[in-house]
Design an enzyme around this catalytic site. Structure first.
Site, mmCIF file in Angstrom:
data_model
loop_
_atom_site.group_PDB
_atom_site.id
_atom_site.type_symbol
_atom_site.label_atom_id
_atom_site.label_comp_id
_atom_site.label_asym_id
_atom_site.label_seq_id
_atom_site.Cartn_x
_atom_site.Cartn_y
_atom_site.Cartn_z
ATOM 1 N N GLY A 1 -12.596 -3.060 7.383
ATOM 2 C CA GLY A 1 -13.267 -4.349 7.180
ATOM 3 C C GLY A 1 -12.611 -5.628 7.335
ATOM 4 N N ASP A 2 -11.121 -5.477 6.918
ATOM 5 C CA ASP A 2 -10.470 -6.650 7.145
ATOM 6 C C ASP A 2 -10.262 -7.169 8.698
ATOM 7 O OD1 ASP A 2 -10.022 -6.576 4.551
ATOM 8 O OD2 ASP A 2 -8.186 -5.068 4.868
ATOM 9 N N THR B 1 -21.875 -4.822 7.535
ATOM 10 C CA THR B 1 -20.992 -3.603 8.105
ATOM 11 C C THR B 1 -21.855 -2.498 7.501
ATOM 12 O OG1 THR B 1 -19.460 -3.500 6.656
ATOM 13 C CG2 THR B 1 -18.820 -4.942 8.547
ATOM 14 N N ASN C 1 -20.071 -5.026 3.358
ATOM 15 C CA ASN C 1 -20.690 -3.636 3.926
ATOM 16 C C ASN C 1 -22.107 -3.295 3.257
ATOM 17 O OD1 ASN C 1 -20.171 -2.392 1.331
ATOM 18 N ND2 ASN C 1 -18.272 -1.687 1.913
ATOM 19 N N ASP D 1 0.827 -1.388 0.132
ATOM 20 C CA ASP D 1 0.058 -0.100 -0.031
ATOM 21 C C ASP D 1 0.826 1.387 0.043
ATOM 22 O OD1 ASP D 1 -2.018 -1.915 0.380
ATOM 23 O OD2 ASP D 1 -2.437 -1.131 2.157
ATOM 24 N N LYS E 1 -6.180 -7.170 0.921
ATOM 25 C CA LYS E 1 -7.306 -7.699 1.582
ATOM 26 C C LYS E 1 -6.948 -9.067 2.318
ATOM 27 C CE LYS E 1 -10.842 -5.204 -0.451
ATOM 28 N NZ LYS E 1 -10.644 -3.858 0.445
ATOM 29 N N GLY F 1 -3.098 3.781 8.275
ATOM 30 C CA GLY F 1 -2.618 2.528 7.908
ATOM 31 C C GLY F 1 -3.481 1.474 7.925
ATOM 32 N N ASP G 1 -8.381 6.507 9.662
ATOM 33 C CA ASP G 1 -8.046 5.966 8.508
ATOM 34 C C ASP G 1 -9.020 4.687 8.394
ATOM 35 O OD1 ASP G 1 -7.229 4.712 6.002
ATOM 36 O OD2 ASP G 1 -5.167 4.631 6.757
ATOM 37 N N GLU H 1 -10.192 -10.053 -4.285
ATOM 38 C CA GLU H 1 -9.144 -9.341 -5.022
ATOM 39 C C GLU H 1 -8.274 -10.433 -5.576
ATOM 40 O OE1 GLU H 1 -8.219 -5.345 -2.952
ATOM 41 O OE2 GLU H 1 -6.968 -7.021 -2.032
HETATM 42 O O1 RIB Z 1 -8.954 -3.386 2.741
HETATM 43 C C1 RIB Z 1 -7.664 -2.733 2.861
HETATM 44 C C2 RIB Z 1 -6.795 -3.045 1.766
HETATM 45 O O2 RIB Z 1 -7.455 -2.935 0.207
HETATM 46 C C3 RIB Z 1 -5.543 -2.484 1.332
HETATM 47 O O3 RIB Z 1 -4.409 -2.739 2.202
HETATM 48 C C4 RIB Z 1 -5.384 -2.436 -0.136
HETATM 49 O O4 RIB Z 1 -4.269 -3.107 -0.386
HETATM 50 C C5 RIB Z 1 -6.473 -3.150 -0.663
HETATM 51 O O5 RIB Z 1 -6.413 -4.136 -1.174
#
Ligand code: RIB
Length: 267
Positions: A213-214, A181, A165, A14, A41, A249, A208, A129
């Protein structure tokens, strides 16, 4: 005993710029801060689950380039077992974050597009992804298949747990258990279409929202595997998401269990 799971998904680097406000099309905005973090993700959710005490295997792909080792750094540090192939360019995400914590993200999948489909046993967690075939194959033999349908696209799949979400929910609705969410308004859990739990999110000053969500997804999977009742699992997961959104971050903000439980106690 630690719960075990396999994450098959994306691994990125990122590039994050923080600015007063997000640029409009054609506009240049001066950023106040710039940082580079491991992300993706898949990797974020693997790291989040490991920090909460799970035993995690991550299957994915990075490039054979100079970003690859950096992309894997957070996973290795969190003690995640890696099954990673290397070819082409490491996936990258270009992330803009404003002072209210809102973001805009452009993702270049790079090597993530080369993750090969494979069937997996046990508990499997996927996001979107990686190519569709990877998600379908991963779901086939899993004893518990959890899907965070982000970025959203409709797939003909019926996961054991779907995490979305409110916007992604319009695209992907299927799932035995579905967690939706709602950002600062918390989350709702449905079982076979019926609401079984709801939780507010702890109030925070948003810094941030990337990775929230992760954090939520990983916390929900881990708590359900640990046998937490739905209400408690959802509350814990909302807290994990909020705590992540309160710092800058994505991967670096994911709380470990000690930090999260301590933070929840003080709320
Ligand atoms: O969910 C956040 C992530 O989405 C980031 O870390 C970025 O790499 C994107 O894939």
């Amino acid at each position: 005993m630690a719960v075990e799971l396999t994450v098959i998904g994306s691994i990125n680097v990122d590039f994050v710029a923080r600015m007063e406000r997000l640029p409009k099309p054609g506009e240049t905005v001066t950023a106040r801060q710039f940082e580079r973090h491991p992300g993706g993700k898949g990797a974020n959710q693997a790291v989040a689950a490991a920090r909460l005490g799970a035993q995690v295997t991550m299957i994915g792909a990075v490039g054979d380039d100079e970003l690859a080792e950096f992309a894997l750094g957070g996973l290795l540090e969190a003690g995640v077992e890696l099954e990673v192939v290397r070819s082409g360019q490491t996936g990258v995400a270009l992330i803009y974050v404003d002072m209210q914590g809102e973001n805009e993200i452009a993702v270049f999948p790079g090597a993530n597009a080369n993750v090969a489909p494979r069937t997996l046993e046990g508990v499997v967690l996927c996001q979107l992804e990686v190519p569709d075939e990877v998600v379908f194959a991963a779901a086939e033999k899993a004893s518990f298949f959890a899907l965070n349908a982000a970025p959203a696209r409709e797939l003909d799949l019926d996961p054991d747990l779907l995490v979305v979400n409110r916007f992604e929910h319009e695209v992907m609705k299927r799932g035995k258990l579905v967690a939706v969410t709602h950002g600062k308004d918390g989350a709702v859990l449905y079982e076979n279409g019926k609401q079984v739990a709801g939780s507010a999110a702890p109030a925070i000053i948003p810094v941030d929202g990337t990775g929230a969500g992760d954090a939520f997804t990983a916390a929900l999977v881990v708590s359900l595997l640990e046998g937490k009742p739905y209400e408690e699992a959802l509350r814990f997961s909302c807290a994990a998401g909020a705590r992540t959104a309160a710092t800058f971050g994505a991967q670096q903000s994911l709380p470990d269990r000690e930090l999260l439980e301590g933070w929840i106690e003080k709320l």
